[in-house]
Design a protein around this motif. Structure first.
Motif, PDB file in Angstrom:
ATOM      1  N   ALA A 229     128.426 -68.484 -12.286  1.00 26.67           N
ATOM      2  CA  ALA A 229     129.512 -67.505 -12.363  1.00 26.67           C
ATOM      3  C   ALA A 229     129.030 -66.053 -12.382  1.00 26.67           C
ATOM      4  CB  ALA A 229     130.402 -67.801 -13.571  1.00 26.67           C
ATOM      5  N   PRO A 230     128.003 -65.688 -13.174  1.00 28.35           N
ATOM      6  CA  PRO A 230     127.573 -64.282 -13.183  1.00 28.35           C
ATOM      7  C   PRO A 230     127.118 -63.788 -11.808  1.00 28.35           C
ATOM      8  CG  PRO A 230     126.741 -65.406 -15.119  1.00 28.35           C
ATOM      9  CD  PRO A 230     127.303 -66.464 -14.219  1.00 28.35           C
ATOM     10  N   TRP A 231     126.334 -64.598 -11.110  1.00 29.22           N
ATOM     11  CA  TRP A 231     125.867 -64.203  -9.775  1.00 29.22           C
ATOM     12  C   TRP A 231     127.038 -64.101  -8.809  1.00 29.22           C
ATOM     13  CZ3 TRP A 231     125.554 -67.263  -5.109  1.00 29.22           C
ATOM     14  CH2 TRP A 231     124.886 -66.612  -4.066  1.00 29.22           C
ATOM     15  N   GLN A 232     127.943 -65.068  -8.842  1.00 29.80           N
ATOM     16  CA  GLN A 232     129.094 -65.044  -7.955  1.00 29.80           C
ATOM     17  C   GLN A 232     129.962 -63.818  -8.204  1.00 29.80           C
ATOM     18  OE1 GLN A 232     130.487 -68.933  -9.072  1.00 29.80           O
ATOM     19  NE2 GLN A 232     129.619 -69.917  -7.256  1.00 29.80           N
ATOM     20  N   GLN A 233     130.172 -63.481  -9.481  1.00 26.33           N
ATOM     21  CA  GLN A 233     130.951 -62.294  -9.820  1.00 26.33           C
ATOM     22  C   GLN A 233     130.250 -61.022  -9.342  1.00 26.33           C
ATOM     23  OE1 GLN A 233     131.343 -62.720 -14.053  1.00 26.33           O
ATOM     24  NE2 GLN A 233     132.789 -64.416 -13.898  1.00 26.33           N
ATOM     25  N   ALA A 234     128.935 -60.953  -9.517  1.00 21.51           N
ATOM     26  CA  ALA A 234     128.184 -59.779  -9.091  1.00 21.51           C
ATOM     27  C   ALA A 234     128.242 -59.613  -7.576  1.00 21.51           C
ATOM     28  CB  ALA A 234     126.733 -59.880  -9.563  1.00 21.51           C
ATOM     29  N   MET A 235     128.125 -60.715  -6.841  1.00 23.09           N
ATOM     30  CA  MET A 235     128.165 -60.641  -5.383  1.00 23.09           C
ATOM     31  C   MET A 235     129.564 -60.260  -4.881  1.00 23.09           C
ATOM     32  SD  MET A 235     125.072 -61.052  -4.433  1.00 23.09           S
ATOM     33  CE  MET A 235     124.698 -60.190  -5.982  1.00 23.09           C
ATOM     34  N   THR A 236     130.584 -60.729  -5.560  1.00 23.18           N
ATOM     35  CA  THR A 236     131.946 -60.351  -5.187  1.00 23.18           C
ATOM     36  C   THR A 236     132.152 -58.856  -5.366  1.00 23.18           C
ATOM     37  OG1 THR A 236     132.844 -62.522  -5.742  1.00 23.18           O
ATOM     38  CG2 THR A 236     134.392 -60.682  -5.720  1.00 23.18           C
ATOM     39  N   LYS A 237     131.690 -58.319  -6.503  1.00 25.43           N
ATOM     40  CA  LYS A 237     131.832 -56.881  -6.760  1.00 25.43           C
ATOM     41  C   LYS A 237     131.008 -56.063  -5.781  1.00 25.43           C
ATOM     42  CE  LYS A 237     132.996 -57.228 -11.661  1.00 25.43           C
ATOM     43  NZ  LYS A 237     132.596 -56.893 -13.055  1.00 25.43           N
ATOM     44  N   THR A 239     130.212 -56.914  -2.681  1.00 30.66           N
ATOM     45  CA  THR A 239     130.895 -56.957  -1.391  1.00 30.66           C
ATOM     46  C   THR A 239     132.093 -56.009  -1.369  1.00 30.66           C
ATOM     47  OG1 THR A 239     130.218 -59.258  -1.065  1.00 30.66           O
ATOM     48  CG2 THR A 239     132.064 -58.465   0.264  1.00 30.66           C
ATOM     49  N   GLU A 240     132.853 -56.014  -2.460  1.00 30.09           N
ATOM     50  CA  GLU A 240     134.019 -55.137  -2.537  1.00 30.09           C
ATOM     51  C   GLU A 240     133.616 -53.672  -2.507  1.00 30.09           C
ATOM     52  OE1 GLU A 240     135.833 -56.436  -6.135  1.00 30.09           O
ATOM     53  OE2 GLU A 240     136.846 -58.155  -5.200  1.00 30.09           O
ATOM     54  N   ALA A 241     132.543 -53.322  -3.231  1.00 25.63           N
ATOM     55  CA  ALA A 241     132.080 -51.939  -3.252  1.00 25.63           C
ATOM     56  C   ALA A 241     131.564 -51.505  -1.893  1.00 25.63           C
ATOM     57  CB  ALA A 241     131.000 -51.766  -4.322  1.00 25.63           C
ATOM     58  N   ALA A 242     130.833 -52.398  -1.233  1.00 26.04           N
ATOM     59  CA  ALA A 242     130.317 -52.081   0.097  1.00 26.04           C
ATOM     60  C   ALA A 242     131.451 -51.912   1.105  1.00 26.04           C
ATOM     61  CB  ALA A 242     129.359 -53.189   0.548  1.00 26.04           C
ATOM     62  N   ARG A 243     132.447 -52.791   0.989  1.00 22.36           N
ATOM     63  CA  ARG A 243     133.601 -52.688   1.898  1.00 22.36           C
ATOM     64  C   ARG A 243     134.335 -51.373   1.699  1.00 22.36           C
ATOM     65  NH1 ARG A 243     135.911 -57.231   0.629  1.00 22.36           N
ATOM     66  NH2 ARG A 243     134.929 -58.428   2.287  1.00 22.36           N
ATOM     67  N   ALA A 244     134.494 -50.970   0.436  1.00 27.34           N
ATOM     68  CA  ALA A 244     135.178 -49.710   0.145  1.00 27.34           C
ATOM     69  C   ALA A 244     134.380 -48.524   0.677  1.00 27.34           C
ATOM     70  CB  ALA A 244     135.394 -49.564  -1.356  1.00 27.34           C
ATOM     71  N   ALA A 245     133.052 -48.603   0.608  1.00 19.55           N
ATOM     72  CA  ALA A 245     132.218 -47.502   1.068  1.00 19.55           C
ATOM     73  C   ALA A 245     132.243 -47.338   2.585  1.00 19.55           C
ATOM     74  CB  ALA A 245     130.782 -47.721   0.616  1.00 19.55           C
ATOM     75  N   MET A 246     132.548 -48.428   3.263  1.00 16.56           N
ATOM     76  CA  MET A 246     132.506 -48.406   4.739  1.00 16.56           C
ATOM     77  C   MET A 246     133.866 -48.193   5.373  1.00 16.56           C
ATOM     78  SD  MET A 246     129.788 -51.497   5.260  1.00 16.56           S
ATOM     79  CE  MET A 246     128.285 -51.527   4.277  1.00 16.56           C
ATOM     80  N   ASN A 247     134.896 -48.088   4.539  1.00 17.95           N
ATOM     81  CA  ASN A 247     136.250 -47.911   5.073  1.00 17.95           C
ATOM     82  C   ASN A 247     136.808 -46.526   4.688  1.00 17.95           C
ATOM     83  OD1 ASN A 247     136.400 -50.458   6.237  1.00 17.95           O
ATOM     84  ND2 ASN A 247     137.019 -51.415   4.309  1.00 17.95           N
TER      85      ASN A 247
END
Length: 247
Positions: A229-237, A239-247
């Protein structure tokens, strides 16, 4: 505090050892900074962080290198998800256990499933494997996949007959030298409490959505693991941060 006795003493039903599983030296340092009493890896997280699949898809040499880096970064007991030991035979398993200890681990998970199969090893066969690992001085967290197998298959793992089978296995694993009994996938509070009461080993429960640590302590759990769960949560965050930075 790095001796096996010190690590064993952290397993208390009235004050469970909480393991927020890590995947590399950086995450281990962050969890240690947060106040952890010990550090634990998770196989899915460790492998995924390096681009490998779970289920011993990560070469054992790479696992050992990650363990060395984590152990060099922290000053806490380190327990490693050993999966099925990266070995079929007990002699090779014993060599791998010695290498894991030499890399800096004080404990390990050892699961009773057959690799690439939903089937479980016979209890006596798994007991010999536990004994081979424990003989090298590792604190063995004996994992049974009695509950996780059905959960991952979409079936109900919270069944009385599975708890009875787990209790029987726990007795065999204790005699073989296990220090803790890990029951990932079991969710029902009454069944967790019944298993903790019946098993003489400290019981390790895997945290799943909806679980409460304080309630698990009242049920008798002596160790609570967070698994992937910790790794999955970190990877989700991430991905979301990277997506926000690129849009």
């Amino acid at each position: 505090m790095k001796t096996i006795d010190d690590f064993a003493a952290l397993h208390r039903a009235d004050d469970p050892l909480v393991l927020f599983n890590v995947w590399d030296a950086g995450s281990a340092a962050a969890v240690a900074e947060a106040g952890a009493k010990a550090i634990a890896t998770g196989s899915l997280s460790l492998a995924g962080a390096q681009g490998y699949d779970d289920g011993e898809g990560m070469p054992f040499a790479a696992v050992l290198e990650s363990v060395r880096r984590i152990a060099a970064t922290i000053d806490l007991p380190l327990t490693v998800d050993f999966e099925t030991g990266y070995a079929e035979g007990e002699r090779e398993l014993a060599r791998n256990a010695a290498a894991l200890l030499d890399a800096g681990a004080i404990g390990c998970n050892l699961e009773d499933r057959l690799l690439d199969s939903a089937a479980l090893r016979e209890p006596d066969a798994q007991a010999r494997r536990i004994a081979a690992v424990a003989a090298h001085g590792l604190f063995v967290n004996a994992r049974t996949d009695i509950f996780l197998g059905p959960l991952l298959a979409g079936a109900n793992p919270d069944r009385d007959e599975l708890v009875e089978k787990a209790i029987d296995r726990a007795a065999v694993y204790r005699e073989a030298g296990a220090g803790c009994f890990f029951v990932p996938g079991l969710r029902d509070p009454d069944l967790i409490a019944a298993l903790c009461e019946a098993v003489s080993l400290p019981v390790n429960v895997m945290w799943l959505d909806g679980m409460d640590g304080a309630r698990l302590a009242r049920m008798g759990a002596a160790r609570i693991s967070y698994g992937p769960a910790p790794w999955q949560q970190a990877m989700t965050k991430l991905t979301e941060a990277a997506r926000a930075a690129m849009n």
